[in-house]
Design a protein around this motif. Structure first.
Motif, mmCIF file in Angstrom:
data_model
loop_
_atom_site.group_PDB
_atom_site.id
_atom_site.type_symbol
_atom_site.label_atom_id
_atom_site.label_comp_id
_atom_site.label_asym_id
_atom_site.label_seq_id
_atom_site.Cartn_x
_atom_site.Cartn_y
_atom_site.Cartn_z
ATOM 1 N N GLU A 124 0.824 -1.200 0.000
ATOM 2 C CA GLU A 124 0.000 0.000 0.000
ATOM 3 C C GLU A 124 0.863 1.258 0.000
ATOM 4 N N ALA A 125 1.999 1.207 0.702
ATOM 5 C CA ALA A 125 2.902 2.361 0.736
ATOM 6 C C ALA A 125 3.478 2.625 -0.656
ATOM 7 N N LYS A 126 3.803 1.568 -1.359
ATOM 8 C CA LYS A 126 4.339 1.730 -2.718
ATOM 9 C C LYS A 126 3.264 2.249 -3.665
ATOM 10 N N ALA A 127 2.043 1.797 -3.481
ATOM 11 C CA ALA A 127 0.943 2.284 -4.314
ATOM 12 C C ALA A 127 0.695 3.767 -4.068
ATOM 13 N N GLU A 128 0.777 4.187 -2.812
ATOM 14 C CA GLU A 128 0.590 5.605 -2.489
ATOM 15 C C GLU A 128 1.698 6.456 -3.094
ATOM 16 N N LEU A 129 2.916 5.925 -3.107
ATOM 17 C CA LEU A 129 4.031 6.644 -3.721
ATOM 18 C C LEU A 129 3.782 6.839 -5.213
ATOM 19 N N VAL A 130 3.288 5.814 -5.878
ATOM 20 C CA VAL A 130 2.963 5.920 -7.302
ATOM 21 C C VAL A 130 1.907 7.000 -7.530
ATOM 22 N N GLN A 131 0.885 7.013 -6.699
ATOM 23 C CA GLN A 131 -0.174 8.006 -6.858
ATOM 24 C C GLN A 131 0.369 9.426 -6.676
ATOM 25 N N ARG A 132 1.288 9.611 -5.736
ATOM 26 C CA ARG A 132 1.877 10.938 -5.510
ATOM 27 C C ARG A 132 2.734 11.364 -6.698
ATOM 28 N N LEU A 133 3.487 10.420 -7.243
ATOM 29 C CA LEU A 133 4.403 10.734 -8.334
ATOM 30 C C LEU A 133 3.686 10.913 -9.668
ATOM 31 N N LEU A 134 2.677 10.081 -9.907
ATOM 32 C CA LEU A 134 2.064 10.045 -11.229
ATOM 33 C C LEU A 134 0.677 10.669 -11.297
ATOM 34 N N GLY A 135 0.066 10.877 -10.152
ATOM 35 C CA GLY A 135 -1.331 11.306 -10.137
ATOM 36 C C GLY A 135 -1.623 12.522 -10.990
ATOM 37 N N ALA A 136 -0.691 13.499 -11.026
ATOM 38 C CA ALA A 136 -0.909 14.717 -11.800
ATOM 39 C C ALA A 136 -0.337 14.618 -13.216
ATOM 40 N N GLN A 137 0.346 13.504 -13.509
ATOM 41 C CA GLN A 137 1.029 13.365 -14.796
ATOM 42 C C GLN A 137 0.284 12.479 -15.784
ATOM 43 N N VAL A 138 -0.511 11.545 -15.269
ATOM 44 C CA VAL A 138 -1.213 10.598 -16.136
ATOM 45 C C VAL A 138 -2.681 10.541 -15.729
ATOM 46 N N SER A 139 -3.473 9.873 -16.535
ATOM 47 C CA SER A 139 -4.905 9.741 -16.237
ATOM 48 C C SER A 139 -5.127 8.831 -15.037
ATOM 49 N N GLY A 140 -6.316 8.924 -14.470
ATOM 50 C CA GLY A 140 -6.653 8.102 -13.310
ATOM 51 C C GLY A 140 -6.516 6.614 -13.566
ATOM 52 N N PRO A 141 -7.034 6.086 -14.689
ATOM 53 C CA PRO A 141 -6.906 4.654 -14.951
ATOM 54 C C PRO A 141 -5.456 4.177 -15.007
ATOM 55 N N THR A 142 -4.571 5.000 -15.606
ATOM 56 C CA THR A 142 -3.158 4.607 -15.682
ATOM 57 C C THR A 142 -2.528 4.593 -14.304
ATOM 58 N N ALA A 143 -2.768 5.645 -13.522
ATOM 59 C CA ALA A 143 -2.197 5.699 -12.177
ATOM 60 C C ALA A 143 -2.694 4.540 -11.330
ATOM 61 N N ASP A 144 -3.981 4.217 -11.432
ATOM 62 C CA ASP A 144 -4.541 3.113 -10.661
ATOM 63 C C ASP A 144 -3.937 1.778 -11.094
ATOM 64 N N LEU A 145 -3.742 1.599 -12.404
ATOM 65 C CA LEU A 145 -3.184 0.349 -12.901
ATOM 66 C C LEU A 145 -1.748 0.163 -12.425
ATOM 67 N N VAL A 146 -0.944 1.219 -12.512
ATOM 68 C CA VAL A 146 0.447 1.124 -12.053
ATOM 69 C C VAL A 146 0.498 0.917 -10.544
ATOM 70 N N ALA A 147 -0.372 1.611 -9.820
ATOM 71 C CA ALA A 147 -0.409 1.443 -8.363
ATOM 72 C C ALA A 147 -0.752 0.007 -7.992
ATOM 73 N N GLY A 148 -1.716 -0.560 -8.693
ATOM 74 C CA GLY A 148 -2.071 -1.950 -8.427
ATOM 75 C C GLY A 148 -0.941 -2.896 -8.754
ATOM 76 N N THR A 149 -0.175 -2.553 -9.776
ATOM 77 C CA THR A 149 0.931 -3.416 -10.196
ATOM 78 C C THR A 149 2.054 -3.429 -9.167
ATOM 79 N N VAL A 150 2.356 -2.265 -8.570
ATOM 80 C CA VAL A 150 3.455 -2.232 -7.597
ATOM 81 C C VAL A 150 3.044 -2.830 -6.257
ATOM 82 N N ARG A 151 1.757 -3.029 -6.032
ATOM 83 C CA ARG A 151 1.340 -3.712 -4.811
ATOM 84 C C ARG A 151 1.782 -5.177 -4.817
ATOM 85 N N SER A 152 1.934 -5.732 -6.003
ATOM 86 C CA SER A 152 2.329 -7.132 -6.121
ATOM 87 C C SER A 152 3.811 -7.301 -5.807
ATOM 88 N N ARG A 153 4.213 -8.539 -5.568
ATOM 89 C CA ARG A 153 5.622 -8.860 -5.325
ATOM 90 C C ARG A 153 6.284 -9.216 -6.655
#
Length: 271
Positions: free
Chosen positions: A59-88
């Motif tokens: 969850e911490a890694k997903a939050e970091l992605v949202q902070r870094l990318l949230g203003a740079q890409v669309s919501g679906p992209t940020a959510d997809l990348v955030a979900g991806t970094v939650r995995s091992r």
């Protein structure tokens, strides 16, 4: 990919499919943004390591992605990348490879939605054949000293107006950001992804003369029964085959050409 990375990639593919099933998501924009994230993580090694550090909470890694990318890409992209970094991930590079595959798959999905996926598959195959038969062109496209803009301009002169926009986009990304792969390996990977969009396998069929529509249909039916999956035929003509056909599915080769039978008979006589 092995172990955890393989499971993480499978989960990411499912999330991508769920996103692109929605008519509100622009698959082409998603592909562009995922490609940009791929380039970022390929370049920023320390960030990549943080996002794949097993000691960090998902969850911490997903939050970091949202902070870094949230203003740079669309919501679906940020959510997809955030979900991806939650995995091992077994290795940090696996995350980048996965995001690159998701970008390419999103572009192919857009082509499928537009009804042009078959054209894209055929154009990728034909481009690969052109490159393999033209050493000067291959050298220009793989020259490490050439700038990305120069390679892009060369591709525009080759493909502009002659290929589907999706084909141009996929090939341009591959040529300008090969990420250590050969051009041939990259094109093969794209062809595999295109076939998987329809749950199909790819058969490279080489014959001495062009096959008729009836012959292609019969061959496709036979191969589908043999492999248990729908088969996409990439057709090539080579007079050296002499007669019959040569079929390659993945690493497996089915030799039915006269030239192969002559060569085989010669080996037996010599032995």
């Amino acid at each position: 990919m092995n172990g955890a990375s393989r499971e993480a990639l499978a989960a990411a593919r499912e999330r991508l499919d769920a996103l692109t099933d929605s008519t509100s998501v622009d698959a082409t924009r998603l592909a562009d943004e995922l490609a940009a994230v791929t380039a970022l993580l390929d370049r920023e090694v320390s960030l990549r390591r943080v996002l794949t550090d097993p000691a960090q909470a998902g969850e911490a890694k997903a939050e970091l992605v949202q902070r870094l990318l949230g203003a740079q890409v669309s919501g679906p992209t940020a959510d997809l990348v955030a979900g991806t970094v939650r995995s091992r991930w077994s290795q940090s590079r696996d995350l980048v490879d996965a995001l690159e595959e998701l970008a390419n798959t999103a572009d192919l999905t857009a082509a499928q939605q537009a009804g042009t996926l078959d054209d894209v598959e055929d154009e990728l195959f034909r481009f690969g054949r052109i490159v393999s038969s033209n050493t000067e062109l291959r050298a220009a496209l793989t020259d490490r000293k050439a700038t990305a803009s120069a390679k892009g301009e060369l591709l525009r002169s080759l493909l502009g107006g002659r290929a589907r926009p999706t084909t141009e986009r996929l090939v341009k990304r591959l040529v300008t950001a090969p990420r250590g792969r050969s051009l041939e390996a990259g094109l093969e990977s794209l062809s595999r992804l295109a076939a998987e969009r329809r749950n199909r396998m790819v058969a490279v069929v080489t014959s001495a003369v062009p096959l008729s529509d009836a012959q292609k249909q019969r061959l496709g039916g036979v191969l589908a029964k043999l492999y248990g999956r729908q088969m996409h035929l990439n057709l090539d003509v080579d007079p050296a085959v002499l007669g019959g056909i040569r079929v390659q599915v993945g690493d497996e080769v089915i030799n039915g050409s006269l030239a192969d039978r002559i060569e085989d008979a010669g080996r037996r006589l010599a032995g």
